[in-house]
Scaffold this motif. Structure first.
Motif, mmCIF file in Angstrom:
data_model
loop_
_atom_site.group_PDB
_atom_site.id
_atom_site.type_symbol
_atom_site.label_atom_id
_atom_site.label_comp_id
_atom_site.label_asym_id
_atom_site.label_seq_id
_atom_site.Cartn_x
_atom_site.Cartn_y
_atom_site.Cartn_z
ATOM 1 N N UNK A 274 -78.854 -82.639 -25.061
ATOM 2 C CA UNK A 274 -79.145 -82.014 -23.768
ATOM 3 C C UNK A 274 -78.049 -80.999 -23.468
ATOM 4 N N UNK A 275 -78.425 -79.839 -22.946
ATOM 5 C CA UNK A 275 -77.408 -78.856 -22.549
ATOM 6 C C UNK A 275 -77.693 -78.391 -21.123
ATOM 7 N N UNK A 276 -76.645 -78.275 -20.327
ATOM 8 C CA UNK A 276 -76.784 -77.798 -18.953
ATOM 9 C C UNK A 276 -76.029 -76.490 -18.809
ATOM 10 N N UNK A 277 -76.560 -75.591 -17.971
ATOM 11 C CA UNK A 277 -75.971 -74.248 -17.924
ATOM 12 C C UNK A 277 -75.877 -73.716 -16.501
ATOM 13 N N UNK A 278 -75.083 -72.652 -16.350
ATOM 14 C CA UNK A 278 -75.000 -71.941 -15.077
ATOM 15 C C UNK A 278 -76.312 -71.229 -14.741
ATOM 16 N N UNK A 279 -77.223 -71.135 -15.731
ATOM 17 C CA UNK A 279 -78.517 -70.504 -15.414
ATOM 18 C C UNK A 279 -79.470 -71.491 -14.735
ATOM 19 N N UNK A 280 -78.947 -72.659 -14.348
ATOM 20 C CA UNK A 280 -79.661 -73.674 -13.554
ATOM 21 C C UNK A 280 -80.705 -74.456 -14.357
ATOM 22 N N UNK A 281 -80.683 -74.352 -15.678
ATOM 23 C CA UNK A 281 -81.661 -75.099 -16.456
ATOM 24 C C UNK A 281 -80.985 -76.111 -17.367
ATOM 25 N N UNK B 185 -82.909 -77.308 -10.655
ATOM 26 C CA UNK B 185 -81.697 -77.094 -9.850
ATOM 27 C C UNK B 185 -81.712 -75.726 -9.168
ATOM 28 N N UNK B 186 -81.110 -75.679 -7.989
ATOM 29 C CA UNK B 186 -81.033 -74.425 -7.228
ATOM 30 C C UNK B 186 -79.685 -73.736 -7.401
ATOM 31 N N UNK B 187 -78.771 -74.385 -8.109
ATOM 32 C CA UNK B 187 -77.461 -73.774 -8.343
ATOM 33 C C UNK B 187 -76.999 -74.162 -9.748
ATOM 34 N N UNK B 188 -75.835 -73.661 -10.122
ATOM 35 C CA UNK B 188 -75.328 -73.903 -11.473
ATOM 36 C C UNK B 188 -75.229 -75.402 -11.760
ATOM 37 N N UNK B 189 -75.486 -75.771 -12.999
ATOM 38 C CA UNK B 189 -75.302 -77.163 -13.420
ATOM 39 C C UNK B 189 -73.885 -77.282 -13.967
ATOM 40 N N UNK B 190 -73.102 -78.171 -13.358
ATOM 41 C CA UNK B 190 -71.701 -78.290 -13.761
ATOM 42 C C UNK B 190 -71.485 -79.432 -14.743
ATOM 43 N N UNK B 191 -72.355 -80.429 -14.685
ATOM 44 C CA UNK B 191 -72.082 -81.618 -15.481
ATOM 45 C C UNK B 191 -73.386 -82.310 -15.827
ATOM 46 N N UNK B 192 -73.393 -82.958 -17.001
ATOM 47 C CA UNK B 192 -74.613 -83.593 -17.484
ATOM 48 C C UNK B 192 -74.212 -84.846 -18.246
ATOM 49 N N UNK B 193 -74.998 -85.906 -18.121
ATOM 50 C CA UNK B 193 -74.668 -87.124 -18.866
ATOM 51 C C UNK B 193 -75.957 -87.809 -19.304
ATOM 52 N N UNK B 194 -75.881 -88.540 -20.410
ATOM 53 C CA UNK B 194 -77.058 -89.232 -20.923
ATOM 54 C C UNK B 194 -76.622 -90.506 -21.627
ATOM 55 N N UNK C 44 -77.918 -84.829 -14.040
ATOM 56 C CA UNK C 44 -77.152 -83.576 -13.926
ATOM 57 C C UNK C 44 -76.632 -83.395 -12.507
ATOM 58 N N UNK C 45 -75.482 -82.725 -12.403
ATOM 59 C CA UNK C 45 -74.882 -82.416 -11.097
ATOM 60 C C UNK C 45 -75.049 -80.924 -10.840
ATOM 61 N N UNK C 46 -75.632 -80.595 -9.689
ATOM 62 C CA UNK C 46 -76.011 -79.202 -9.425
ATOM 63 C C UNK C 46 -75.123 -78.460 -8.466
ATOM 64 N N UNK C 47 -73.812 -78.743 -8.469
ATOM 65 C CA UNK C 47 -72.844 -77.966 -7.695
ATOM 66 C C UNK C 47 -73.292 -77.782 -6.249
ATOM 67 N N UNK C 48 -73.453 -76.531 -5.836
ATOM 68 C CA UNK C 48 -73.680 -76.273 -4.409
ATOM 69 C C UNK C 48 -75.118 -76.435 -3.947
ATOM 70 N N UNK C 49 -76.027 -76.825 -4.846
ATOM 71 C CA UNK C 49 -77.331 -77.232 -4.292
ATOM 72 C C UNK C 49 -77.244 -78.672 -3.795
ATOM 73 N N UNK C 50 -76.059 -79.278 -4.013
ATOM 74 C CA UNK C 50 -75.737 -80.613 -3.509
ATOM 75 C C UNK C 50 -76.770 -81.660 -3.926
ATOM 76 N N UNK D 246 -71.309 -80.827 -5.681
ATOM 77 C CA UNK D 246 -71.206 -82.017 -6.534
ATOM 78 C C UNK D 246 -70.721 -81.549 -7.897
ATOM 79 N N UNK D 247 -69.541 -82.023 -8.271
ATOM 80 C CA UNK D 247 -68.835 -81.465 -9.429
ATOM 81 C C UNK D 247 -69.126 -82.191 -10.731
ATOM 82 N N UNK D 248 -69.258 -83.513 -10.664
ATOM 83 C CA UNK D 248 -69.341 -84.260 -11.915
ATOM 84 C C UNK D 248 -70.157 -85.532 -11.708
ATOM 85 N N UNK D 249 -70.714 -86.014 -12.802
ATOM 86 C CA UNK D 249 -71.576 -87.192 -12.726
ATOM 87 C C UNK D 249 -71.443 -87.972 -14.034
#
Length: 425
Positions: free
Chosen positions: A137-144, A162-171, A179-185, A253-256
């Motif tokens: 899995x890959x998460x990106x600033x392009x919100x996907x 997501x409505x904002x950048x994805x900062x962190x992803x875990x599986x 995934x954590x979506x930063x400022x889309x909270x 939300x920075x990390x998950x």
């Protein structure tokens, strides 16, 4: 597995220093043989955990400008900062996510570049393997979120939401990711097989929104979710201070990190850590100000105190223990209660600098038993059923995604520390 049996006092860490700039990510392979670290200067280092020595370096590639300009698929490596690393469960592939918008796949048995996946339209901020598989899995600033299958070296699908950048992803092992979506909270829990997602709205609300929703007035705090606020009875100064603490509205939300298939924890820019369950839309438990305040002397405002945000969280898979990091000089260990309804602080380990990356790993039996860097004191054989745990901390003078902080001072270096945490005797 119970956590109380760990001893946080006597760890002599291995320090790996090989990056010019901040370490952005550090992961050990599951057999605890190798450690991989990435830095802001764009290189990846491979370390042997047996000797503590560097065994290979994957350098940043220069792009030739002009007529001989190489196509992205021809470049054998990354051309910009590397933000995230992940190692497959079998230890064969290392995957890196970079600011150059590509996902790099390395064969670490042969120490060579295998393939670069394009497709993301912005920096790839987080990569993670589904445990026990070659699914990535890959998460990106392009919100996907994108899915790749390394057994076929191919792209599978893209997940939107997501409505904002994805900062962190875990599986973990299941066909799910979080995934954590930063400022889309929001934190999103993706069910890959059903092609569905659960949305969890994070963090504190603003006072105005609470008013509009007919919510909590002063003194009628939602006691279930905010730790340590007395609702009835005489209010002491202490609880007034607590009130003030819980009023920081979460902006990002920075990390998950996933604890098991239905439980996960998240850290935000208010310095609070929330515990979530997929059955509930709101946090099951929130611990505020986990890493204290950051104080800045301002010429106009005087002393400005803001909570230190949580820069990294990691869990020991399927157990009751997780760790969090910020830039207060400590990595903190937390223990969940047996019903997974709350958690409490049980210990800490010094970590000077900004904690950009954390990993907890169950040590396989006999791994790292007689490595040279481990402390030489004789530990009596423990009767405890608990295996020692490996903690990997990636540290830097700056945050991995930007230059908001610049930590200078005693012991602050761009390094990775590896600690072995023993069961109590």
């Amino acid at each position: 597995m119970y956590f109380r049996q760990y001893d946080f006092t006597s760890t002599s860490p291995l320090r790996c220093r090989g990056h010019r700039f901040s370490v952005t990510s550090a992961v050990a392979s599951e057999d605890a043989q190798f450690l991989y670290t990435s830095g802001k200067e764009g290189t990846i280092n491979k370390w042997s955990l047996q000797s503590g020595k560097k065994t290979a370096t994957f350098h940043k590639q220069r792009i030739s400008k002009g007529k001989e300009k190489a196509l992205p698929q021809d470049i054998q490596g990354h051309t910009d900062e590397i933000l995230s690393l992940a190692v497959s469960s079998d230890g064969r592939y290392l995957v890196s996510g970079s600011k150059d918008r590509r996902v790099g796949v390395w064969d670490v048995e042969k120490d060579e570049w295998v393939k670069g996946f394009g497709g993301h339209k912005d920096s790839v901020s987080s990569v993670a393997f589904r445990k026990g598989t070659q699914q990535l899995y890959t998460g990106s600033f392009d919100r996907t979120v994108k899915l790749f299958d390394l057994s076929a070296m191919g792209y599978v699908e893209t997940l939107f939401g997501h409505q904002d950048t994805i900062l962190c992803l875990d599986a973990l092992r299941g066909e799910t990711a979080v995934t954590a979506g930063a400022r889309d909270r929001t934190i999103r829990f993706w069910k890959i097989a059903d092609e569905s997602q659960l949305v969890f709205r994070g963090g504190g609300k603003s006072a105005i929104r609470e008013l509009l929703e007919g919510g909590a007035f002063e003194g009628h705090e939602d006691e279930e979710h905010t730790n340590g606020v007395e609702v009835d009875g005489a209010k002491s100064n202490k609880s007034k201070e607590k009130m003030k603490e819980s009023k920081y509205a979460e902006g990002s939300i920075e990390c998950v990190a996933m604890i098991d298939e239905a439980t996960f924890v998240s850290g935000g820019d208010t310095g609070s850590i929330c515990l979530w369950n997929t059955q509930k839309k709101k946090p099951v438990y929130t611990q505020t100000l986990c890493h204290g305040f950051h104080e800045v002397q301002s010429s106009t405002e005087g002393l400005v105190r803001t909570p230190r945000w949580i820069t990294a969280v990691a869990s020991l898979r399927y157990s009751d223990m997780f760790v969090s990091g910020s830039w207060d000089g400590d990595v903190r260990f937390w223990k969940l209660d047996q019903k997974l309804k709350s958690f409490s602080l049980v210990g800490s380990i010094p970590a000077p600098g900004v904690v950009n990356s954390l990993q907890l790993l169950m040590l396989p039996k006999g791994a790292l038993d007689n490595v040279s860097w481990r402390e030489k004191e004789q530990r009596p054989p423990t009767k405890s059923p608990v295996q020692p745990t490996l903690l990997v901390v990636g540290l830097g003078q700056e945050h991995r995604l930007g230059r908001w902080l610049s930590m200078k001072g005693e012991g602050v270096t761009n390094a990775t520390t590896v600690h072995i945490i023993y069961p109590r005797t």
